[in-house]
Design a protein around this motif. Structure first.
Motif, PDB file in Angstrom:
ATOM      1  N   ILE A  77       0.867  -1.050  -0.019  1.00 30.49           N
ATOM      2  CA  ILE A  77       0.098  -0.111   0.112  1.00 30.49           C
ATOM      3  C   ILE A  77       0.885   1.292  -0.039  1.00 30.49           C
ATOM      4  O   ILE A  77       0.755   2.096  -0.850  1.00 30.49           O
ATOM      5  CB  ILE A  77      -0.941  -0.024   1.024  1.00 30.49           C
ATOM      6  N   GLU A  78       1.955   1.283   0.815  1.00 30.44           N
ATOM      7  CA  GLU A  78       2.810   2.491   0.865  1.00 30.44           C
ATOM      8  C   GLU A  78       3.497   2.633  -0.402  1.00 30.44           C
ATOM      9  O   GLU A  78       3.600   3.880  -0.974  1.00 30.44           O
ATOM     10  CB  GLU A  78       3.864   2.446   1.822  1.00 30.44           C
ATOM     11  N   LEU A  79       3.873   1.618  -1.127  1.00 32.88           N
ATOM     12  CA  LEU A  79       4.594   1.803  -2.468  1.00 32.88           C
ATOM     13  C   LEU A  79       3.705   2.168  -3.390  1.00 32.88           C
ATOM     14  O   LEU A  79       4.027   3.131  -4.218  1.00 32.88           O
ATOM     15  CB  LEU A  79       5.193   0.421  -2.748  1.00 32.88           C
ATOM     16  N   TYR A  80       2.223   1.644  -3.257  1.00 29.61           N
ATOM     17  CA  TYR A  80       1.649   1.894  -4.374  1.00 29.61           C
ATOM     18  C   TYR A  80       1.174   3.608  -4.228  1.00 29.61           C
ATOM     19  O   TYR A  80       0.972   4.254  -5.102  1.00 29.61           O
ATOM     20  CB  TYR A  80       0.089   1.343  -3.987  1.00 29.61           C
ATOM     21  N   LYS A  81       1.097   4.084  -2.802  1.00 33.33           N
ATOM     22  CA  LYS A  81       0.896   5.416  -2.907  1.00 33.33           C
ATOM     23  C   LYS A  81       1.968   6.175  -3.383  1.00 33.33           C
ATOM     24  O   LYS A  81       1.977   7.533  -3.786  1.00 33.33           O
ATOM     25  CB  LYS A  81       0.668   5.838  -1.242  1.00 33.33           C
ATOM     26  N   LEU A  82       2.981   5.946  -3.062  1.00 34.46           N
ATOM     27  CA  LEU A  82       4.461   6.649  -3.538  1.00 34.46           C
ATOM     28  C   LEU A  82       4.657   6.623  -5.106  1.00 34.46           C
ATOM     29  O   LEU A  82       4.926   7.655  -5.536  1.00 34.46           O
ATOM     30  CB  LEU A  82       5.881   6.078  -2.798  1.00 34.46           C
ATOM     31  N   ASP A  83       4.134   5.514  -5.404  1.00 38.48           N
ATOM     32  CA  ASP A  83       4.384   5.411  -7.050  1.00 38.48           C
ATOM     33  C   ASP A  83       3.291   6.280  -7.677  1.00 38.48           C
ATOM     34  O   ASP A  83       3.288   6.476  -8.984  1.00 38.48           O
ATOM     35  CB  ASP A  83       4.420   4.033  -7.625  1.00 38.48           C
ATOM     36  N   ASN A  84       2.119   6.183  -7.047  1.00 42.44           N
ATOM     37  CA  ASN A  84       1.067   6.875  -7.869  1.00 42.44           C
ATOM     38  C   ASN A  84       0.394   7.960  -7.057  1.00 42.44           C
ATOM     39  O   ASN A  84       0.272   8.040  -5.823  1.00 42.44           O
ATOM     40  CB  ASN A  84      -0.360   5.824  -8.002  1.00 42.44           C
ATOM     41  N   GLU A  85       0.073   8.973  -7.839  1.00 44.71           N
ATOM     42  CA  GLU A  85      -0.391  10.204  -7.276  1.00 44.71           C
ATOM     43  C   GLU A  85      -1.982   9.954  -7.225  1.00 44.71           C
ATOM     44  O   GLU A  85      -2.544  10.208  -8.392  1.00 44.71           O
ATOM     45  CB  GLU A  85      -0.223  11.694  -8.259  1.00 44.71           C
ATOM     46  N   ILE A  86      -2.613   9.838  -6.273  1.00 44.22           N
ATOM     47  CA  ILE A  86      -3.947   9.431  -5.960  1.00 44.22           C
ATOM     48  C   ILE A  86      -4.563  10.533  -5.760  1.00 44.22           C
ATOM     49  O   ILE A  86      -4.282  11.211  -4.567  1.00 44.22           O
ATOM     50  CB  ILE A  86      -4.000   8.275  -4.949  1.00 44.22           C
TER      51      ILE A  86
END
Length: 761
Positions: free
Chosen positions: A236-245
């Motif tokens: 989840i943390e990596l997904y948040k860092l990789d994507n600007e949500i």
């Protein structure tokens, strides 16, 4: 035949009639008396057997080694169910914990190899602390060898425990008895207690092992879920860092809000189902009330006075109809009519009031019952409406939030999926953690459900031998063996006892002579019973014999010479011949008694006279007939003794001189009684049988064997039974006799007492 003989004949005939009446009146009492008399005859044997058995019993009771018993009571409790172990137990195991085979399975476990091995090892460890080996017996290799008292090893004790310890259930309770018997109580108490303690320890270890296994499983699962949860959080943390949500907080809040609403909705639906269940129960109850209303009403009617009032009214109506029917010319009694109408009106009023009361009571009862349930139903319906309304609102809210969630960009939806996976893993991890902590607490606080109720330390005395029980058993065995001994003796006794037994062999029993009782006739034996005691039982029996001899020949030939013999020695033939001769003489018959037993004569000793001169001296020509005739104390009775014992008695008795001698005596005397030797012993009696008019066979009760009588009757048949008058049973015991013989004895004894009292008065 003289008048005295005719009178005696009538007396004997009357006695015969009484005998037949007494014989016909035999009953169960007689049979009981028969058994008693058999026992009484053999009471000496019975007493010896009984005293022997009792002596052995008492000796055993006071010399037998004392055996003690130690019993430990073990309470067996089913294992308490726990949230940890419940998932691992199937339905069969749960049923086994509470079923009827629970205690039986525990007993089998106590008898198992593993438990016995643990007990044996514990016993060996305990024996190390005992220096005094004299208080042990079962655990020693050779208890009798005082110089070498060595304990058994573990395997020997384990094998011995199988037969040493008795394990059973206490009635229908969850209690097990562990009992050990032996000679040393401290040893028994130690064994039974160690047995119980080792079982408790084994069950506790087994229970803790189960929890430890579950704990290890939960620990591994917890580690796996913890790793998975960490991995998802990292994703989840990596997904948040990789994507600007866009609207990241809004998306997370929306997801968690939907989760909360779903949980809330599930709770509401659970409450709605509970309320629906209560509503159905109340509806069913109301339906049952309406169904049972008629039954309740009928019960009210049955238990009331309404039936009695209606019955009373019907009785009045029936009386009125009967009154009108029996009135003359149809006339009506005004007073009766008025009274009748008044009673009918009162009864109708009472019946109406009773009906109204029953209907009112039943209606009120129904209304009260229905009212309370309808109020509850009303409240539940309101509650259900509120829950359903709130549930609809929750559904609308969830639907609204789902639409908002679906309207988010695709990148937000992927985040939502990861958050959902994280939420699921968090819940699983929390559940496993709770189970793990619960298992950890249970393992540390685990105690055994089994415990000792009674350690078996109380010594209540020796259990064996049971003195009271053994003595009672000894008494019973003594009586039983005495009975068996008497029965065997009775069955093995082949002697003649009853007149009927003689008749079975074909012998006509003319009379039975009572036993010579020293208490009745005096300690000094006197064989002149007929002369000295004319009213005694023996005298009466001799009279019966004399009369029956008179009627024993129907061919018209005179019966003057009567041969008295026996089959064996010591059967009382001389006693019978002496008293029979005296009886004939007392009856007015001129009688002579000849002692033809030229081998062992006795007649001269009975009459206390010289043996010489006698018949043997006359037959060889040494003296005249007048020289051998010797008078007696009985008028009309003459005795001819045996004389000098010859070397050839048989030839002398079978000589022509003997025949001429008897013919000469017939001219002088009315009756000639010939006393001869036993028939089976010598041939003298057979020779005399052929030259006399009739023979009388003497048989002694309880002495003469049946086989001898059988052979005797066969021999008489070969000689020709036309001269055989019959048999007389001598020494017959009336008191110890059977059936009607005892009545016969009692009747004549009482008659004699009455006659004696009359004479004295």
């Amino acid at each position: 035949m003289t008048n005295d003989v005719i009178a005696e004949t009538r007396e004997i005939t009357e006695k015969n009639r009484i005998e037949r009446e007494l014989a016909d009146n035999t009953s169960v009492t007689d049979k009981i008396r028969d058994y008693y008399n058999i026992f009484n005859e053999n009471k000496g044997i019975a007493l010896v057997i009984f005293l022997t058995v009792m002596s052995l019993t008492i000796y055993y009771v006071y010399t037998a080694e004392k055996i003690y018993l130690s019993t430990t009571l073990l309470k067996i409790e089913p294992e308490a169910s726990s949230s940890i172990l419940e998932d691992r137990r199937d339905a069969g195991s749960a049923l086994l914990r509470t079923g009827g085979k629970f205690v039986a399975n525990k007993i089998k476990l106590l008898q198992s190899y593993e438990i016995r091995k643990r007990v044996a090892a514990s016993i060996i460890d305990t024996l190390k602390y005992f220096d005094d080996k004299s208080q042990f017996d079962l655990l020693l290799r050779d208890p009798e060898n005082v110089g070498d008292l060595q304990f058994l090893n573990v395997d020997q004790i384990r094998m011995k425990l199988k037969g040493m310890a008795s394990i059973s259930q206490e009635e229908d309770l969850d209690i097990i008895n562990i009992s050990v018997e032996g000679r040393k109580f401290p040893e028994l108490s130690m064994i039974s207690n160690i047995y119980a303690k080792e079982y408790i320890k084994y069950e506790l270890e087994r229970g803790r092992a189960d929890i430890a296994q579950v704990k290890r499983f939960l620990e591994l699962e917890k580690i796996d879920k913890e790793n998975e949860l960490s991995q998802i959080e990292n994703d989840i943390e990596l997904y948040k860092l990789d994507n600007e949500i866009p609207n990241l907080n809004y998306s997370e809040n929306l997801f968690y809000k939907i989760s909360d609403l779903n949980e809330n909705k599930e709770m509401q639906e659970l409450q709605i189902r509970s309320v629906n269940n209560k509503i159905e129960q109340i509806k069913s109850t109301l339906s049952d009330i309406e169904k049972n209303y008629l039954e309740a009403l009928n019960k009210e009617l049955t238990g009331s006075d309404l039936t009695g009032l209606q019955k009373e009214k019907n009785n009045l109506i029936l009386q009125k109809e009967l009154h009108d029917y029996f009135s003359k010319d149809g006339e009506v009694d005004p007073l009766f009519e008025q009274e009748y109408k008044g009673k009918i009106e009162i009864l109708d009023k009472l019946i109406s009031q009773k009906k109204d009361s029953i209907l009112t009571n039943s209606a009120n009862a129904l209304q009260g019952m229905e009212g309370s349930f309808r109020v509850k139903l009303f409240d539940l319906l309101i509650e259900k409406g509120e829950l359903e309304s709130f549930n609809d609102i929750l559904a609308d809210r969830i639907l609204e939030f789902r639409r908002k969630l679906n309207s988010l960009p695709e990148i937000n939806l992927e985040l939502i999926r990861l958050l959902r996976e994280k939420s699921i893993n968090e819940k699983l991890y929390i559940t496993i953690e709770e189970k793990y902590q619960e298992a950890n607490i249970n393992e540390k606080s685990r105690v055994s459900n089994n415990y000792i109720l009674d350690p078996g330390y109380d010594q209540r005395g020796a259990v064996k031998p049971d003195k009271t029980r053994i003595i009672i058993l000894g008494v019973f065995s003594g009586f039983l063996l005495a009975f068996i001994g008497i029965t065997i003796k009775y069955l093995l006794d082949r002697t003649i006892k009853l007149p009927e037994e003689l008749e079975r062999f074909g012998a006509n029993v003319l009379a039975w002579i009572p036993f010579y009782d020293s208490e009745q006739y005096g300690a000094e034996r006197n064989e002149h019973i007929v002369a000295t005691r004319p009213t005694s039982n023996i005298s009466e029996s001799i009279k019966v014999l004399r009369t029956r001899i008179h009627f024993s020949r129907f061919d018209g030939n005179p019966l003057k010479t009567i041969l008295v013999t026996s089959s064996m020695p010591s059967e009382g033939k001389s006693f019978i011949s002496t008293n029979l001769a005296a009886s004939f003489a007392i009856a007015g018959e001129k009688t002579v008694l000849i002692d033809c037993d030229l081998r062992k004569p006795r007649i001269h000793s009975i009459f206390k006279m010289d043996k010489k001169p006698g018949i043997s001296d006359y037959l060889v020509g040494d003296c005249s007939l007048e020289d051998i005739q010797k008078p007696t104390m009985v008028d009309g009775l003459t005795v001819i003794s045996a004389g000098t014992i010859p070397p050839n008695p048989s030839e002398l008795l079978g000589s022509s001189q003997m025949r001429r001698f008897l013919e000469e005596l017939k001219e002088i005397f009315d009756v000639i009684i010939v006393d001869s030797p036993p028939m089976l012993a010598v041939t003298d009696s057979e020779i005399l049988y052929k030259i006399t008019d009739g023979m009388l066979l003497t048989v002694k009760a309880n002495q003469t064997p049946r086989e001898v009588i059988k052979n005797m009757i066969q021999r008489i048949g070969l000689m020709g039974s036309d001269r055989f008058l019959g048999a007389v049973l001598n020494a017959f015991k009336y008191k110890e006799g059977y059936g009607y013989y005892y009545k016969y004895y009692y009747y004549y004894s009482e008659t004699q007492k009455d006659d004696k009292n009359k004479k004295e008065s």
